[in-house]
Design a protein around this motif. Sequence first.
Motif, short mmCIF file in Angstrom:
data_model
loop_
_atom_site.label_atom_id
_atom_site.label_comp_id
_atom_site.label_asym_id
_atom_site.label_seq_id
_atom_site.Cartn_x
_atom_site.Cartn_y
_atom_site.Cartn_z
N GLY A 182 0.76 -1.22 0.34
CA GLY A 182 -0.04 -0.10 -0.03
C GLY A 182 0.87 1.20 -0.13
O GLY A 182 0.16 2.32 -0.02
N ILE A 183 2.05 1.27 -0.06
CA ILE A 183 2.76 2.43 0.00
C ILE A 183 2.82 3.27 -1.42
O ILE A 183 2.54 4.58 -1.34
CB ILE A 183 4.28 2.02 0.27
N ALA A 184 2.63 2.48 -2.42
CA ALA A 184 2.36 3.39 -3.65
C ALA A 184 1.01 4.15 -3.54
O ALA A 184 0.98 5.19 -4.12
CB ALA A 184 2.32 2.33 -4.91
N VAL A 185 -0.14 3.44 -2.96
CA VAL A 185 -1.42 4.31 -2.75
C VAL A 185 -1.20 5.58 -2.04
O VAL A 185 -1.48 6.57 -2.18
CB VAL A 185 -2.43 3.38 -2.36
N ASP A 186 -0.34 5.29 -0.89
CA ASP A 186 0.07 6.55 0.03
C ASP A 186 0.60 7.60 -0.47
O ASP A 186 0.27 8.79 -0.49
CB ASP A 186 0.79 5.79 1.17
N LEU A 187 1.52 7.21 -1.26
CA LEU A 187 2.36 8.14 -2.10
C LEU A 187 1.41 9.20 -3.08
O LEU A 187 1.54 10.37 -3.16
CB LEU A 187 3.50 7.60 -3.04
N SER A 188 0.54 8.27 -3.38
CA SER A 188 -0.31 9.22 -4.56
C SER A 188 -1.39 9.87 -3.78
O SER A 188 -1.72 11.07 -4.25
CB SER A 188 -1.02 7.97 -5.56
N GLU A 189 -1.98 9.29 -2.66
CA GLU A 189 -2.89 10.09 -1.99
C GLU A 189 -2.11 11.15 -1.15
O GLU A 189 -2.86 12.43 -1.45
CB GLU A 189 -3.49 9.15 -0.76
N LYS A 190 -1.06 11.03 -0.77
CA LYS A 190 -0.36 12.24 0.08
C LYS A 190 0.12 13.40 -0.97
O LYS A 190 -0.09 14.61 -0.78
CB LYS A 190 0.74 11.83 0.70
N SER A 191 0.83 12.92 -1.98
CA SER A 191 1.66 13.98 -2.78
C SER A 191 1.50 13.75 -4.45
O SER A 191 2.28 14.18 -5.01
CB SER A 191 3.05 13.90 -2.29
N ASN A 192 0.30 12.92 -4.75
CA ASN A 192 0.34 12.62 -6.29
C ASN A 192 1.25 12.04 -6.85
O ASN A 192 1.83 12.34 -8.09
CB ASN A 192 -0.01 14.07 -6.84
#
Length: 446
Positions: free
Chosen positions: A371-381
């Motif tokens: 889920g880190i890729a999703v977190d990166l997208s959610e937090k900073s696009n």
Amino acid sequence: MGSRTIEEIREDFPALKRRRNGKPPIYLDNACTTMVPRQVIASIEEYYTDYPACSGTRSRHWFAREVFGRIEGTPGKEGESSRRIIAGFINANSEKEIIFTLNTTHAINMVALGFPFRSGDVVLLTDKEHNSNLLPWLKLQKEGRIKVDFTLPNDRDEFDLDAFERKMKNNRVRLVSMGYTSNITGYTIPAREIIKIAHQYGALVLLDGAQTVPHQTIDVQSLDVDFLAFSLHKMCGPRGVGVLYGKKELLGQKPHEEDEADNVIVPVILGGATVANSTYHSYTLTLPPYRFEAGIQNYPAQIASGAAVQYLQQIGMDRIRDHVDGLNHFLSGELMKRYGDTGWFRIIGPQDASKRGGILTFEVKRPNALGIAVDLSEKSNIMIRDGALCVHSYFNEKFGLQWTRPISHSEHRMVYRVSFYFYNTIDECRIFLETLDEIFKERGYI
Ligand SMILES: Cc1ncc(COP(=O)(O)O)c(C=O)c1O
């Protein structure tokens, strides 16, 4: 970047102007597919607006001639035709050696299905082939038509030429089919040496150049490669168009495929444009490349492919390579400085970033590593790739089946891939580092 700055070049990419939560996109998934500049979009739009017809290989009217001119050239204006632009880009001897396909996958399948294998022939791969350069061969093996074998890397995870030569000596290898640049590690195999050895043992070589052609100058004649497959969508081009380059003598000349010489590939999909003539009982083939391009083609994308290649040429392939190398060097160095000693963070492939081109794949082995890729997208696009990267075989072998869902929570592991192109910046890398740090803190890793 040519005479233009990277900021000016970024202006060409409409998608980079988008904002979400007030922040721009940070697109680091270029090994999957790249952004598209307005020049390429304009070329597609021009087709649909001005001459939305079939090509002059079929019809003879005004619009058809315009389509034909942009793909094949008009007398006195050949330099502007996409097939010639692409031939020039990889230094093919002739544009007749450029077959338009749907993508790399399609190009590799064309060789797999069209090559006259004899029972007992071996096709030799590396241990890191994308599914697109593995499954076509596994299928032929399942049907009893070939045997698939693998050559393994040395302990630095680099190509082992001695091991390769031993394989060539001890097996009846008919075709060497290898990923030129790995989409997991970014490592580029020593193709020139591989081709020389393969030819000494009478084998042909197909290079899967999906990750190579977008990043460096390729000269198919100097390499002496027999077949090269690549996709335009990974080099600022339209989706749905790839190329199979093949040496002229391997693409056939005879009207009937059964009369073709050994080593010649024959078309496996037949229909409109592939045949010169037909009766109710028989047909004769057209010459290459058309015998391989069945049915109405994706003309706007084929035309825009030329625009994409010209766009890259205008920036300069050496500059693209240097810029991407610089970004990878910076981000790899910073990541290793921060997490290199933790024991749970590892960059996959050669540790020297200069051997990994535009790809930086790292493994996180921590509880809840998903889920880190999703977190990166959610937090900073920030857009990156995770998972098996279409190379399930490699991860299943190295990490064990069910590697993302192990029995023990503490054994969770996940692989993340950052991949650069020339429009990425050091500032984007800094935001990536800050955001990843925040995520690692939130998860209690650091
Ligand atoms: C090394 C490699 N080979 C083949 C492919 C398949 O490319 P396409 O999906 O354009 O056919 C890819 C795409 O990710 C790739 O990275």
